[in-house]
Motif scaffolding. Structure first.
Motif, PDB file in Angstrom:
ATOM      1  N   TRP A   1      54.541  18.685  36.218  1.00 28.43           N
ATOM      2  CA  TRP A   1      54.061  20.054  36.393  1.00 28.43           C
ATOM      3  C   TRP A   1      53.939  20.342  37.890  1.00 28.43           C
ATOM      4  O   TRP A   1      52.984  20.943  38.357  1.00 28.43           O
ATOM      5  CB  TRP A   1      52.711  20.218  35.670  1.00 28.43           C
ATOM      6  CG  TRP A   1      52.253  21.623  35.520  1.00 28.43           C
ATOM      7  CD1 TRP A   1      52.820  22.589  34.758  1.00 28.43           C
ATOM      8  CD2 TRP A   1      51.132  22.229  36.169  1.00 28.43           C
ATOM      9  NE1 TRP A   1      52.124  23.762  34.898  1.00 28.43           N
ATOM     10  CE2 TRP A   1      51.083  23.564  35.757  1.00 28.43           C
ATOM     11  CE3 TRP A   1      50.174  21.770  37.060  1.00 28.43           C
ATOM     12  CZ2 TRP A   1      50.115  24.447  36.204  1.00 28.43           C
ATOM     13  CZ3 TRP A   1      49.198  22.650  37.504  1.00 28.43           C
ATOM     14  CH2 TRP A   1      49.185  23.973  37.059  1.00 28.43           C
ATOM     15  N   SER A   2      54.935  19.900  38.635  1.00 25.43           N
ATOM     16  CA  SER A   2      54.880  19.996  40.092  1.00 25.43           C
ATOM     17  C   SER A   2      55.313  21.363  40.584  1.00 25.43           C
ATOM     18  O   SER A   2      55.949  22.137  39.860  1.00 25.43           O
ATOM     19  CB  SER A   2      55.801  18.939  40.705  1.00 25.43           C
ATOM     20  OG  SER A   2      55.440  17.661  40.278  1.00 25.43           O
TER      21      SER A   2
ATOM     22  N   MET B   1      53.060  29.256  41.137  1.00 26.39           N
ATOM     23  CA  MET B   1      51.655  29.237  40.752  1.00 26.39           C
ATOM     24  C   MET B   1      50.823  29.604  41.978  1.00 26.39           C
ATOM     25  O   MET B   1      51.073  29.090  43.067  1.00 26.39           O
ATOM     26  CB  MET B   1      51.332  27.824  40.290  1.00 26.39           C
ATOM     27  CG  MET B   1      49.905  27.565  39.980  1.00 26.39           C
ATOM     28  SD  MET B   1      49.769  25.928  39.277  1.00 26.39           S
ATOM     29  CE  MET B   1      50.669  24.924  40.427  1.00 26.39           C
TER      30      MET B   1
ATOM     31  N   ARG C   1      57.749  27.579  42.393  1.00 24.87           N
ATOM     32  CA  ARG C   1      58.455  26.801  41.373  1.00 24.87           C
ATOM     33  C   ARG C   1      59.928  27.206  41.283  1.00 24.87           C
ATOM     34  O   ARG C   1      60.762  26.442  40.848  1.00 24.87           O
ATOM     35  CB  ARG C   1      57.802  27.033  40.000  1.00 24.87           C
ATOM     36  CG  ARG C   1      56.496  26.320  39.817  1.00 24.87           C
ATOM     37  CD  ARG C   1      56.548  25.468  38.549  1.00 24.87           C
ATOM     38  NE  ARG C   1      55.487  24.491  38.534  1.00 24.87           N
ATOM     39  CZ  ARG C   1      54.277  24.731  38.078  1.00 24.87           C
ATOM     40  NH1 ARG C   1      53.981  25.913  37.619  1.00 24.87           N
ATOM     41  NH2 ARG C   1      53.378  23.786  38.066  1.00 24.87           N
TER      42      ARG C   1
ATOM     43  N   ARG D   1      44.949  20.544  26.394  1.00 25.98           N
ATOM     44  CA  ARG D   1      46.059  20.532  27.355  1.00 25.98           C
ATOM     45  C   ARG D   1      45.436  20.600  28.748  1.00 25.98           C
ATOM     46  O   ARG D   1      44.753  21.569  29.085  1.00 25.98           O
ATOM     47  CB  ARG D   1      46.974  21.741  27.148  1.00 25.98           C
ATOM     48  CG  ARG D   1      48.208  21.718  28.037  1.00 25.98           C
ATOM     49  CD  ARG D   1      48.685  23.112  28.374  1.00 25.98           C
ATOM     50  NE  ARG D   1      47.722  23.797  29.210  1.00 25.98           N
ATOM     51  CZ  ARG D   1      47.692  25.127  29.381  1.00 25.98           C
ATOM     52  NH1 ARG D   1      48.533  25.892  28.745  1.00 25.98           N
ATOM     53  NH2 ARG D   1      46.803  25.682  30.178  1.00 25.98           N
TER      54      ARG D   1
ATOM     55  N   SER E   1      43.319  21.828  37.038  1.00 32.82           N
ATOM     56  CA  SER E   1      43.534  23.272  37.147  1.00 32.82           C
ATOM     57  C   SER E   1      43.055  24.004  35.898  1.00 32.82           C
ATOM     58  O   SER E   1      42.280  24.953  35.983  1.00 32.82           O
ATOM     59  CB  SER E   1      45.024  23.529  37.375  1.00 32.82           C
ATOM     60  OG  SER E   1      45.267  24.883  37.500  1.00 32.82           O
ATOM     61  N   THR E   2      43.525  23.569  34.755  1.00 31.62           N
ATOM     62  CA  THR E   2      43.026  24.142  33.501  1.00 31.62           C
ATOM     63  C   THR E   2      42.852  23.030  32.473  1.00 31.62           C
ATOM     64  O   THR E   2      43.569  22.029  32.497  1.00 31.62           O
ATOM     65  CB  THR E   2      43.988  25.208  32.915  1.00 31.62           C
ATOM     66  OG1 THR E   2      45.307  24.689  32.880  1.00 31.62           O
ATOM     67  CG2 THR E   2      43.962  26.490  33.712  1.00 31.62           C
TER      68      THR E   2
ATOM     69  N   ILE F   1      46.855  19.081  39.429  1.00 26.28           N
ATOM     70  CA  ILE F   1      47.715  19.160  40.604  1.00 26.28           C
ATOM     71  C   ILE F   1      47.071  18.335  41.702  1.00 26.28           C
ATOM     72  O   ILE F   1      45.841  18.289  41.814  1.00 26.28           O
ATOM     73  CB  ILE F   1      47.935  20.631  41.023  1.00 26.28           C
ATOM     74  CG1 ILE F   1      49.061  20.723  42.028  1.00 26.28           C
ATOM     75  CG2 ILE F   1      46.667  21.287  41.547  1.00 26.28           C
ATOM     76  CD1 ILE F   1      49.761  22.054  42.023  1.00 26.28           C
TER      77      ILE F   1
ATOM     78  N   VAL G   1      42.364  23.203  28.461  1.00 26.12           N
ATOM     79  CA  VAL G   1      42.340  24.190  27.392  1.00 26.12           C
ATOM     80  C   VAL G   1      42.363  23.506  26.022  1.00 26.12           C
ATOM     81  O   VAL G   1      43.162  22.589  25.798  1.00 26.12           O
ATOM     82  CB  VAL G   1      43.571  25.128  27.508  1.00 26.12           C
ATOM     83  CG1 VAL G   1      43.591  26.155  26.405  1.00 26.12           C
ATOM     84  CG2 VAL G   1      43.589  25.804  28.870  1.00 26.12           C
TER      85      VAL G   1
ATOM     86  N   ARG H   1      46.040  20.449  32.867  1.00 29.69           N
ATOM     87  CA  ARG H   1      47.013  20.567  33.954  1.00 29.69           C
ATOM     88  C   ARG H   1      46.335  20.153  35.250  1.00 29.69           C
ATOM     89  O   ARG H   1      45.306  20.703  35.614  1.00 29.69           O
ATOM     90  CB  ARG H   1      47.534  21.996  34.058  1.00 29.69           C
ATOM     91  CG  ARG H   1      48.519  22.337  32.943  1.00 29.69           C
ATOM     92  CD  ARG H   1      48.920  23.772  33.020  1.00 29.69           C
ATOM     93  NE  ARG H   1      49.978  24.086  32.090  1.00 29.69           N
ATOM     94  CZ  ARG H   1      50.361  25.320  31.789  1.00 29.69           C
ATOM     95  NH1 ARG H   1      49.757  26.357  32.360  1.00 29.69           N
ATOM     96  NH2 ARG H   1      51.341  25.533  30.950  1.00 29.69           N
TER      97      ARG H   1
ATOM     98  N   ASN I   1      42.913  31.330  30.412  1.00 30.20           N
ATOM     99  CA  ASN I   1      43.247  29.948  30.053  1.00 30.20           C
ATOM    100  C   ASN I   1      44.577  29.470  30.620  1.00 30.20           C
ATOM    101  O   ASN I   1      45.135  28.489  30.156  1.00 30.20           O
ATOM    102  CB  ASN I   1      43.261  29.736  28.534  1.00 30.20           C
ATOM    103  CG  ASN I   1      41.865  29.645  27.991  1.00 30.20           C
ATOM    104  OD1 ASN I   1      40.933  29.400  28.746  1.00 30.20           O
ATOM    105  ND2 ASN I   1      41.713  29.860  26.707  1.00 30.20           N
ATOM    106  N   ASP I   2      45.105  30.194  31.580  1.00 30.80           N
ATOM    107  CA  ASP I   2      46.333  29.750  32.227  1.00 30.80           C
ATOM    108  C   ASP I   2      46.193  29.953  33.727  1.00 30.80           C
ATOM    109  O   ASP I   2      45.301  30.676  34.169  1.00 30.80           O
ATOM    110  CB  ASP I   2      47.528  30.551  31.704  1.00 30.80           C
ATOM    111  CG  ASP I   2      48.558  29.624  31.092  1.00 30.80           C
ATOM    112  OD1 ASP I   2      48.605  28.466  31.521  1.00 30.80           O
ATOM    113  OD2 ASP I   2      49.294  30.068  30.192  1.00 30.80           O
ATOM    114  N   GLU I   3      47.084  29.367  34.479  1.00 28.11           N
ATOM    115  CA  GLU I   3      47.043  29.521  35.923  1.00 28.11           C
ATOM    116  C   GLU I   3      47.615  30.882  36.317  1.00 28.11           C
ATOM    117  O   GLU I   3      48.555  31.365  35.700  1.00 28.11           O
ATOM    118  CB  GLU I   3      47.863  28.418  36.607  1.00 28.11           C
ATOM    119  CG  GLU I   3      47.241  27.046  36.537  1.00 28.11           C
ATOM    120  CD  GLU I   3      47.334  26.435  35.157  1.00 28.11           C
ATOM    121  OE1 GLU I   3      48.152  26.891  34.340  1.00 28.11           O
ATOM    122  OE2 GLU I   3      46.557  25.502  34.896  1.00 28.11           O
TER     123      GLU I   3
END
Lengths: 136, 131
Positions: free
Chosen positions: B48-49, A70, A30, B119, B95-96, B123, B98, B121, A118-120
């Motif tokens: 969200w790329s 990511m 990113r 939320r 991906s997630t 890809i 939540v 996400r 809960n996140d990447e």
């Protein structure tokens, strides 16, 4: 006509010449940046009236690549991870736009992973050139 | 290619319809529907790329309506559990997913509602990346 360079055009590809001749994309990136580091060789003397004088062409140069993104588990990320674990260099090609690329061998100075519930999972790496670097 | 929000909504509606938790899943509040029912809305979407892949971050609201508060309480828990195993299909990878908020309310004299906010996400699925 000069146009802004898109961040998405800056891509890093790496290659392990020991196993393959093809470059693979380091996915998930990113943010990427690079900088040239130049050692200074000061040759200031009394005749410089208090101003530092540096010797052109002297001192060692290196190039540092930093990128984060990511973690996708791609081939490129795995290769980078394995090389970092073994402390080995890897052939890198950082494409800046369609016609410009920075190429050379690099060693990972740091490679970090961060995973929050809960996140990447994300990663960040800093590579330092391990030999001559070209830009063309 | 199907859009990320379409893929997400489609997957969510299919998942809820697979179960018998609700009499229907709607994209807008229906005039007449049997309780309990659900309403889905993808409200906000942003990029969200990353290098080589398109990505979307989507805010999604799922509003559950029922006239029986105790049944609604059970159904909202069941729905939440069901959605943990959501799959967005072949074009997009979820991906997630939540839970970012949950609130219950009731209009005076009317049915109860529970709003679940997520939320998501997504890809785009891998398409090869070697030089």
């Amino acid at each position: 006509m000069s146009l802004p360079l898109r961040g998405s055009d800056c891509v890093l590809r790496i290659c392990d010449p020991g196993t393959s001749s093809s470059f693979v994309l380091v996915e998930g990136v990113r943010l990427s940046s690079w900088k040239i580091l130049q050692e200074q060789v000061a040759v200031t003397d009394g005749g410089d009236e208090g101003w530092r004088r540096l010797l052109p062409g002297a001192g060692l140069r290196s190039l540092e690549l930093a990128f984060s993104g990511m973690y996708l588990g791609s081939i490129g990320e795995h290769l980078l991870r394995d090389k970092a674990f073994r402390g080995e260099s890897v052939e890198c090609a950082l494409t800046l736009d369609e016609g410009t690329a920075v190429r050379g061998r690099f060693i990972a100075l740091s490679l970090s992973f961060e995973a929050m519930v809960n996140d990447e999972a994300t990663y960040a790496a800093t590579l330092r050139s391990a030999g001559a670097v070209t830009i063309d | 290619m199907i859009s990320a929000s379409n893929a997400l909504q489609g997957a969510l509606v299919a998942k809820l319809n697979e179960s018998s938790l609700f009499t229907g899943v709607y994209h807008d509040a229906p005039a007449r529907a049997l309780f309990p029912y659900a309403v889905v809305n993808c409200s906000d979407e942003r990029d969200w790329s990353c290098v080589g892949r398109s990505g979307r971050e989507i805010s999604l609201q799922l509003v559950l309506w029922d006239e029986q508060p105790s049944r609604l309480l059970t159904r909202e828990g069941d729905a939440e559990f069901l959605l943990q195993a959501l799959d967005a299909g072949l074009a997009w990878h979820l991906s997630t997913f939540v839970l970012t908020g949950k609130r219950r309310s009731r209009n005076p004299g009317g049915p109860w509602s529970c709003t679940l906010e997520f939320r998501a996400r997504l890809i785009e699925q891998e398409n090869g990346a070697s030089e």
